[in-house]
Design a protein around this motif. Sequence first.
Motif, mmCIF file in Angstrom:
data_model
loop_
_atom_site.group_PDB
_atom_site.id
_atom_site.type_symbol
_atom_site.label_atom_id
_atom_site.label_comp_id
_atom_site.label_asym_id
_atom_site.label_seq_id
_atom_site.Cartn_x
_atom_site.Cartn_y
_atom_site.Cartn_z
ATOM 1 N N ILE A 22 -8.992 4.588 -11.882
ATOM 2 C CA ILE A 22 -7.755 4.298 -11.145
ATOM 3 C C ILE A 22 -7.705 5.262 -9.969
ATOM 4 O O ILE A 22 -7.605 6.478 -10.155
ATOM 5 N N GLY A 23 -7.769 4.733 -8.783
ATOM 6 C CA GLY A 23 -7.799 5.595 -7.609
ATOM 7 C C GLY A 23 -6.458 6.242 -7.322
ATOM 8 O O GLY A 23 -6.358 7.452 -7.137
ATOM 9 N N GLU A 24 -5.405 5.436 -7.328
ATOM 10 C CA GLU A 24 -4.082 5.946 -6.965
ATOM 11 C C GLU A 24 -3.021 4.948 -7.392
ATOM 12 O O GLU A 24 -3.220 3.740 -7.306
ATOM 13 N N ILE A 25 -1.910 5.476 -7.872
ATOM 14 C CA ILE A 25 -0.731 4.658 -8.158
ATOM 15 C C ILE A 25 0.326 5.032 -7.129
ATOM 16 O O ILE A 25 0.624 6.213 -6.947
ATOM 17 N N ARG A 26 0.883 4.024 -6.466
ATOM 18 C CA ARG A 26 1.852 4.271 -5.400
ATOM 19 C C ARG A 26 3.194 3.648 -5.769
ATOM 20 O O ARG A 26 3.259 2.500 -6.229
ATOM 21 N N ILE A 27 4.256 4.422 -5.568
ATOM 22 C CA ILE A 27 5.632 3.968 -5.792
ATOM 23 C C ILE A 27 6.339 4.039 -4.445
ATOM 24 O O ILE A 27 6.366 5.099 -3.813
ATOM 25 N N TYR A 28 6.904 2.941 -4.002
ATOM 26 C CA TYR A 28 7.440 2.915 -2.642
ATOM 27 C C TYR A 28 8.596 1.930 -2.513
ATOM 28 O O TYR A 28 8.769 1.028 -3.337
ATOM 29 N N GLN A 29 9.377 2.164 -1.469
ATOM 30 C CA GLN A 29 10.418 1.199 -1.119
ATOM 31 C C GLN A 29 9.758 0.060 -0.368
ATOM 32 O O GLN A 29 8.975 0.285 0.565
ATOM 33 N N ALA A 30 10.031 -1.163 -0.782
ATOM 34 C CA ALA A 30 9.363 -2.332 -0.204
ATOM 35 C C ALA A 30 10.294 -3.117 0.707
ATOM 36 O O ALA A 30 11.511 -3.170 0.487
ATOM 37 N N ASP A 31 9.710 -3.710 1.729
ATOM 38 C CA ASP A 31 10.491 -4.573 2.615
ATOM 39 C C ASP A 31 10.474 -6.002 2.075
ATOM 40 O O ASP A 31 9.969 -6.273 0.978
ATOM 41 N N ALA A 32 10.992 -6.934 2.848
ATOM 42 C CA ALA A 32 11.100 -8.319 2.390
ATOM 43 C C ALA A 32 9.739 -8.937 2.105
ATOM 44 O O ALA A 32 9.618 -9.831 1.264
ATOM 45 N N GLY A 33 8.711 -8.447 2.797
ATOM 46 C CA GLY A 33 7.374 -8.991 2.598
ATOM 47 C C GLY A 33 6.556 -8.232 1.566
ATOM 48 O O GLY A 33 5.388 -8.535 1.356
ATOM 49 N N GLY A 34 7.164 -7.235 0.925
ATOM 50 C CA GLY A 34 6.456 -6.455 -0.084
ATOM 51 C C GLY A 34 5.706 -5.269 0.472
ATOM 52 O O GLY A 34 5.036 -4.556 -0.277
#
Length: 214
Positions: A116-128
Amino acid sequence: MIRLVQRFAGLVRERRPMPRGQALVELSLLLPVLLTIVLGTLEFGFVFDHHLSLEYATREGARVGAALANGSLLPDGVPCASTPVVDLTVDAALIAAVERVLVSDGSPVKKHLDRIGEIRIYQADAGGGEVGPVNKWIYAAGAGPIPPGSLTRLDFRPTSQTWFSCSRSNGASPDSIGVSLTYTYDLQTPLAALFSWATIGMSDRTVMQLNPSK
């Protein structure tokens, strides 16, 4: 006379030299193609199985992240705005959900968490897509934080924690949370010996809207 001609023709047919080894040559030409097709189909099944596990993992992580929303209060009643520990606690619970799927029985990723290279947690826009800061987690066997309700440390630890859970809006117009990860898949059939590349980069992401506050 007719019988004599037929007998002569039969003798000619019997004496005509027959091709030898033709079937063997044809088999030697077709066998590599057939094996490649069979192994390719088998490899595709392995790839698909791995990707399903990744997809399920990001979905579980996003579901937990959406349910916890901005983590307004810690279990002990400490207000969210007063401590940054809440940010790590909320995301640790999210990562724990991802990890539970990856190490579950039957998961092909179970013994390969280091891929597993990286897990990212982020705020997403309408398009993801990603909007603003991103919280990043990487593999670190048994060196991560202890998620709420558990006594075991995670096998992932944060390297960037900049999208604070307290800043996540779950009001009338709630934010959307995105969870994505990358994975390196190693070919598992002898096809790996036939190609210069033996790995496939895989990724998956899931976006969900934060549960609105009551």
